[in-house]
Design a protein around this motif. Structure first.
Motif, PDB file in Angstrom:
ATOM      1  N   HIS A 219      -0.395  -3.370 -20.970  1.00  8.17           N
ATOM      2  CA  HIS A 219      -1.012  -2.828 -22.562  1.00  8.17           C
ATOM      3  C   HIS A 219      -0.439  -1.705 -23.097  1.00  8.17           C
ATOM      4  CE1 HIS A 219      -3.384  -6.512 -21.343  1.00  8.17           C
ATOM      5  NE2 HIS A 219      -3.773  -6.537 -22.297  1.00  8.17           N
ATOM      6  N   PHE A 220       0.481  -0.934 -21.884  1.00  5.02           N
ATOM      7  CA  PHE A 220       0.381   0.103 -22.534  1.00  5.02           C
ATOM      8  C   PHE A 220       2.032   0.410 -23.092  1.00  5.02           C
ATOM      9  CE2 PHE A 220      -1.824   1.825 -19.314  1.00  5.02           C
ATOM     10  CZ  PHE A 220      -2.265   3.208 -20.237  1.00  5.02           C
ATOM     11  N   GLU A 221       2.369   0.591 -24.793  1.00  5.43           N
ATOM     12  CA  GLU A 221       3.674   0.784 -25.530  1.00  5.43           C
ATOM     13  C   GLU A 221       5.005   0.907 -24.318  1.00  5.43           C
ATOM     14  OE1 GLU A 221       2.761  -0.934 -28.350  1.00  5.43           O
ATOM     15  OE2 GLU A 221       4.526  -0.281 -29.084  1.00  5.43           O
ATOM     16  N   LYS A 222       4.495   1.883 -24.323  1.00  6.43           N
ATOM     17  CA  LYS A 222       5.801   2.281 -23.105  1.00  6.43           C
ATOM     18  C   LYS A 222       6.075   2.165 -22.400  1.00  6.43           C
ATOM     19  CE  LYS A 222       5.004   7.510 -24.151  1.00  6.43           C
ATOM     20  NZ  LYS A 222       4.606   9.139 -23.736  1.00  6.43           N
ATOM     21  N   VAL A 223       5.480   1.072 -21.668  1.00  8.55           N
ATOM     22  CA  VAL A 223       6.402   0.334 -20.272  1.00  8.55           C
ATOM     23  C   VAL A 223       6.264  -1.063 -20.537  1.00  8.55           C
ATOM     24  CG1 VAL A 223       4.698  -1.436 -18.580  1.00  8.55           C
ATOM     25  CG2 VAL A 223       3.537   1.535 -18.541  1.00  8.55           C
ATOM     26  N   VAL A 224       5.995  -1.210 -21.615  1.00  3.95           N
ATOM     27  CA  VAL A 224       6.630  -2.423 -21.975  1.00  3.95           C
ATOM     28  C   VAL A 224       8.117  -2.075 -22.664  1.00  3.95           C
ATOM     29  CG1 VAL A 224       6.351  -4.792 -24.639  1.00  3.95           C
ATOM     30  CG2 VAL A 224       4.567  -4.005 -22.756  1.00  3.95           C
ATOM     31  N   ASN A 225       7.691  -1.669 -23.538  1.00  5.98           N
ATOM     32  CA  ASN A 225       9.021  -0.952 -24.167  1.00  5.98           C
ATOM     33  C   ASN A 225       9.932  -0.253 -23.553  1.00  5.98           C
ATOM     34  OD1 ASN A 225       7.958  -1.173 -26.798  1.00  5.98           O
ATOM     35  ND2 ASN A 225       7.799   1.286 -26.957  1.00  5.98           N
ATOM     36  N   VAL A 226      10.312   0.675 -22.503  1.00 11.74           N
ATOM     37  CA  VAL A 226      11.141   1.092 -21.106  1.00 11.74           C
ATOM     38  C   VAL A 226      11.667  -0.457 -20.036  1.00 11.74           C
ATOM     39  CG1 VAL A 226      11.646   1.995 -18.633  1.00 11.74           C
ATOM     40  CG2 VAL A 226       9.910   3.054 -21.256  1.00 11.74           C
ATOM     41  N   LEU A 227      10.422  -1.704 -20.342  1.00 12.49           N
ATOM     42  CA  LEU A 227      10.676  -2.519 -19.389  1.00 12.49           C
ATOM     43  C   LEU A 227      11.640  -4.044 -20.197  1.00 12.49           C
ATOM     44  CD1 LEU A 227       9.877  -4.043 -16.743  1.00 12.49           C
ATOM     45  CD2 LEU A 227       8.409  -5.233 -17.906  1.00 12.49           C
ATOM     46  N   LEU A 228      11.372  -3.573 -21.593  1.00 14.49           N
ATOM     47  CA  LEU A 228      12.699  -4.819 -22.587  1.00 14.49           C
ATOM     48  C   LEU A 228      13.347  -3.537 -22.685  1.00 14.49           C
ATOM     49  CD1 LEU A 228       9.851  -6.117 -24.893  1.00 14.49           C
ATOM     50  CD2 LEU A 228      11.176  -7.057 -23.102  1.00 14.49           C
ATOM     51  N   GLU A 229      13.763  -2.920 -22.530  1.00 14.22           N
ATOM     52  CA  GLU A 229      14.966  -1.991 -22.969  1.00 14.22           C
ATOM     53  C   GLU A 229      15.608  -1.875 -21.972  1.00 14.22           C
ATOM     54  OE1 GLU A 229      13.880   1.714 -25.035  1.00 14.22           O
ATOM     55  OE2 GLU A 229      12.899   1.129 -26.072  1.00 14.22           O
ATOM     56  N   LYS A 230      15.085  -1.691 -21.070  1.00 18.37           N
ATOM     57  CA  LYS A 230      16.193  -1.314 -19.333  1.00 18.37           C
ATOM     58  C   LYS A 230      16.943  -2.370 -19.275  1.00 18.37           C
ATOM     59  CE  LYS A 230      15.457   3.426 -19.131  1.00 18.37           C
ATOM     60  NZ  LYS A 230      16.076   4.616 -19.612  1.00 18.37           N
ATOM     61  N   SER A 231      16.215  -3.589 -19.574  1.00 13.10           N
ATOM     62  CA  SER A 231      16.199  -4.820 -18.820  1.00 13.10           C
ATOM     63  C   SER A 231      17.060  -6.078 -19.843  1.00 13.10           C
ATOM     64  CB  SER A 231      15.224  -5.758 -18.380  1.00 13.10           C
ATOM     65  OG  SER A 231      14.095  -6.141 -19.859  1.00 13.10           O
ATOM     66  N   CYS A 232      17.205  -5.554 -21.436  1.00 14.42           N
ATOM     67  CA  CYS A 232      17.894  -5.879 -22.788  1.00 14.42           C
ATOM     68  C   CYS A 232      16.745  -7.589 -22.615  1.00 14.42           C
ATOM     69  CB  CYS A 232      19.100  -6.008 -22.472  1.00 14.42           C
ATOM     70  SG  CYS A 232      19.788  -4.634 -22.653  1.00 14.42           S
ATOM     71  N   GLY A 233      15.619  -7.393 -22.016  1.00 12.57           N
ATOM     72  CA  GLY A 233      14.852  -8.744 -22.047  1.00 12.57           C
ATOM     73  C   GLY A 233      14.887  -9.753 -21.478  1.00 12.57           C
ATOM     74  N   ASP A 249      10.123   3.066  -9.697  1.00  7.86           N
ATOM     75  CA  ASP A 249       9.255   3.552  -9.101  1.00  7.86           C
ATOM     76  C   ASP A 249       7.934   3.264  -8.554  1.00  7.86           C
ATOM     77  OD1 ASP A 249      11.068   5.349  -8.302  1.00  7.86           O
ATOM     78  OD2 ASP A 249      10.511   7.301  -9.663  1.00  7.86           O
ATOM     79  N   SER A 250       7.882   2.687 -10.298  1.00  5.65           N
ATOM     80  CA  SER A 250       6.262   1.811 -10.089  1.00  5.65           C
ATOM     81  C   SER A 250       5.594   0.992  -9.355  1.00  5.65           C
ATOM     82  CB  SER A 250       5.649   1.368 -11.682  1.00  5.65           C
ATOM     83  OG  SER A 250       4.552   0.763 -12.051  1.00  5.65           O
ATOM     84  N   ARG A 251       4.398   0.964  -8.117  1.00  5.85           N
ATOM     85  CA  ARG A 251       4.855  -0.398  -6.785  1.00  5.85           C
ATOM     86  C   ARG A 251       4.375  -1.838  -8.196  1.00  5.85           C
ATOM     87  NH1 ARG A 251       0.053  -1.951  -4.890  1.00  5.85           N
ATOM     88  NH2 ARG A 251       0.779  -2.806  -2.596  1.00  5.85           N
ATOM     89  N   GLU A 252       3.779  -1.285  -8.398  1.00  4.18           N
ATOM     90  CA  GLU A 252       3.433  -2.288  -9.679  1.00  4.18           C
ATOM     91  C   GLU A 252       4.232  -3.779  -9.701  1.00  4.18           C
ATOM     92  OE1 GLU A 252      -0.165  -3.619  -9.243  1.00  4.18           O
ATOM     93  OE2 GLU A 252      -0.359  -1.448  -7.847  1.00  4.18           O
ATOM     94  N   ILE A 253       5.168  -2.984 -10.463  1.00  2.00           N
ATOM     95  CA  ILE A 253       6.153  -2.947 -10.597  1.00  2.00           C
ATOM     96  C   ILE A 253       7.356  -3.842  -9.861  1.00  2.00           C
ATOM     97  CG2 ILE A 253       8.829  -2.547 -12.499  1.00  2.00           C
ATOM     98  CD1 ILE A 253       6.676  -3.195 -14.549  1.00  2.00           C
ATOM     99  N   ARG A 254       7.967  -3.094  -8.548  1.00  2.67           N
ATOM    100  CA  ARG A 254       7.764  -3.632  -7.719  1.00  2.67           C
ATOM    101  C   ARG A 254       7.690  -5.133  -6.592  1.00  2.67           C
ATOM    102  NH1 ARG A 254      11.919  -0.472  -4.543  1.00  2.67           N
ATOM    103  NH2 ARG A 254      12.117   1.754  -5.282  1.00  2.67           N
ATOM    104  N   VAL A 255       5.941  -4.559  -7.356  1.00  5.68           N
ATOM    105  CA  VAL A 255       5.913  -5.465  -5.888  1.00  5.68           C
ATOM    106  C   VAL A 255       5.461  -7.028  -7.226  1.00  5.68           C
ATOM    107  CG1 VAL A 255       3.192  -7.082  -5.675  1.00  5.68           C
ATOM    108  CG2 VAL A 255       3.761  -4.394  -4.837  1.00  5.68           C
ATOM    109  N   ALA A 256       5.605  -7.034  -8.752  1.00  6.04           N
ATOM    110  CA  ALA A 256       5.367  -8.035  -9.568  1.00  6.04           C
ATOM    111  C   ALA A 256       6.691  -8.693  -9.534  1.00  6.04           C
ATOM    112  CB  ALA A 256       5.030  -7.877 -10.843  1.00  6.04           C
ATOM    113  N   PHE A 257       7.824  -8.134  -9.659  1.00  2.00           N
ATOM    114  CA  PHE A 257       9.111  -8.397 -10.143  1.00  2.00           C
ATOM    115  C   PHE A 257       9.639  -9.043  -8.025  1.00  2.00           C
ATOM    116  CE2 PHE A 257       8.514  -6.925 -13.937  1.00  2.00           C
ATOM    117  CZ  PHE A 257       8.623  -8.012 -14.570  1.00  2.00           C
TER     118      PHE A 257
END
Ligand SMILES: [Zn+2]
Length: 440
Positions: A219-233, A249-257
């Motif tokens: 739900h954070f703009e920045k998290v969504v933007n960084v995720l999409l920009e770095k992975s190009c979707g 570095d985010s544990r939640e990102i590591r665990v989800a993906f």
């Protein structure tokens, strides 16, 4: 929380600022504005409301077993709102900011999940306490959640001392994860049978904490933007963590993906939670990709090749280039599809969790409830869910498979013996069905 409701809160809610990721990360150095669902004026000094309150305890020891709210010792005065009723005026380096952040994080995550549940989530401790007690800054290199409270200290320095520059109360992931446990205690309950080892229940609990946190973080703009920009979707590529830069570095990102399967984990709850969380998150990414295909943003062929299931390709660099070409110029459309898939996942999990029972819980039961939840939401993703869970090796328990085999004899029927010759067949037996009841 749906995109639509989130927009509405921006004009009706109370404003706070908080860090979506640790502030020492370059992309996340500035706090983001969030709105909690209560209008200005209804969030009282503390901050406090009808569901939770902050008490900034001084010289407090951590609660021990069978200790808990209400804290009645020495404390700092409650944090006051600005003249407009908002709390976004606080200095990000002040103690008051940490107090307000703890409240805003827990309240925001609760708002998000109550929207997905479509109703209020009652506290599991409501028989004893009306509100959740939040204690943000005790002098302790740890944090804990207990019956009616969340109590947070600080991280540790490299040499093992308390790192006062890293209060857990400002760590969105940790707070959201702990609230996730509270939601499961409230909605699923606790195993009661002494013969139940609760192995999958423990894994599901940890998985729920992580899923509550990652959906809330999206739900954070920045998290969504960084995720999409770095992975190009290309979200299936995110488990190549260097692609998401600081979010690695985010544990939640590591665990989800992750790409861990059941055969690679043991019975320890955190370890066991990983394939379940990954399988659920894969469903979200599949739904997101279906949305991209439907809008003509990527081809079905590219979607299939980018998955780790059947049809997946090993030409990762080639796939990355194709996503880059598809993403450039279509950033807003990719984001819309990610947020739509996020909201589908939130609704799916809310439906699933509230349908679970705690005793003798298995991951396979979770899968069947997930499928039912999808049917309630229109049933568009049944096969995707089956495939994602099959890849994770979340399969029916052997007992269920063997018990499901029922020959006619198991049901009290037996096939009729063939007549010795046509001459033996009398009129009456001709009228009888081929299968006769064994009791006859
Ligand atoms: Zn946990």
């Amino acid at each position: 929380m749906s995109v639509r409701l989130d927009k509405k809160l921006a004009s009706t809610g109370t404003k706070f600022k908080l860090f979506s990721q640790p502030r020492f990360l370059q992309s996340f150095r500035e706090p983001e504005t969030v709105y909690v669902s209560l209008p200005p004026g209804q969030v009282k000094p503390g901050p406090a409301d009808d569901r939770m309150y902050v008490v900034d305890a001084i010289n407090k020891r951590p609660y021990r077993f069978f200790q808990g709210p209400p804290y009645v010792g020495e404390s700092n005065p409650p944090v006051q709102p600005g003249p407009d009723g908002h709390f976004d005026h606080l200095d990000a380096n002040s103690r008051e900011f940490a107090c307000a952040t703890m409240y805003a994080t827990v309240r925001r995550v609760l708002d998000i999940w109550e929207d997905y549940f479509g109703r209020r989530i009652e506290w599991h401790f409501s028989g004893s306490f009306e509100r959740l007690e939040l204690i943000p800054l005790i002098d302790w290199d740890n944090a804990q959640s207990g019956f009616g409270f969340l109590e947070f200290g600080f991280g540790r320095t490299a040499n093992g001392t308390i790192d006062h520059s890293r209060p857990y109360a400002e760590n969105f992931d940790v707070l959201a994860h702990e609230l996730g446990h509270s939601i499961i205690f409230a909605e699923v309950g606790i195993p009661q049978q002494p013969t139940d080892d609760g192995i999958d229940y423990g894994g599901m609990h940890e998985s729920a904490g992580d899923l509550v946190a990652i959906v809330a973080a999206l739900h954070f703009e920045k998290v969504v933007n960084v995720l999409l920009e770095k992975s190009c979707g290309n979200l299936f590529m995110v488990n190549e963590l260097d692609r998401v830069g600081e979010l690695s570095d985010s544990r939640e990102i590591r665990v989800a993906f992750n790409n861990v399967r059941m055969s690679e984990v043991n019975d320890e709850p955190h370890d066991r939670s990983v394939p379940l969380t990954g399988g659920v998150f894969d469903v979200m990414v599949e739904v997101y990709q279906k949305g991209l295909v439907k809008r003509g943003l990527i081809t079905q062929d590219l979607a299939t090749r980018s998955t780790q299931g059947p049809g997946g390709s090993t030409d990762l660099a080639g796939i990355a280039d194709e996503f880059k070409a598809a993403y450039n110029g279509n950033e807003a459309a990719f984001k819309e599809e990610l947020l739509a898939a996020r909201d589908y996942l939130g609704c799916l999990l809310a439906q699933t969790w509230q349908s679970l029972t705690p005793d003798f819980f298995t991951y396979h039961q979770f899968l069947t409830r997930l499928l039912r939840a999808d049917l309630k939401l229109g049933g568009a993703h049944q096969q995707s869910i089956r495939e994602c869970f099959a890849w994770r090796e979340i399969t029916p328990p052997p007992g269920l498979v063997s018990a499901s085999l029922r020959k006619l004899q198991s049901c009290g029927f037996h096939p009729a013996k063939p007549p010795a010759s046509l001459a033996d067949v009398d009129e009456e037996s001709q009228r009888k069905p081929v299968v006769q009841a064994a009791a006859e």
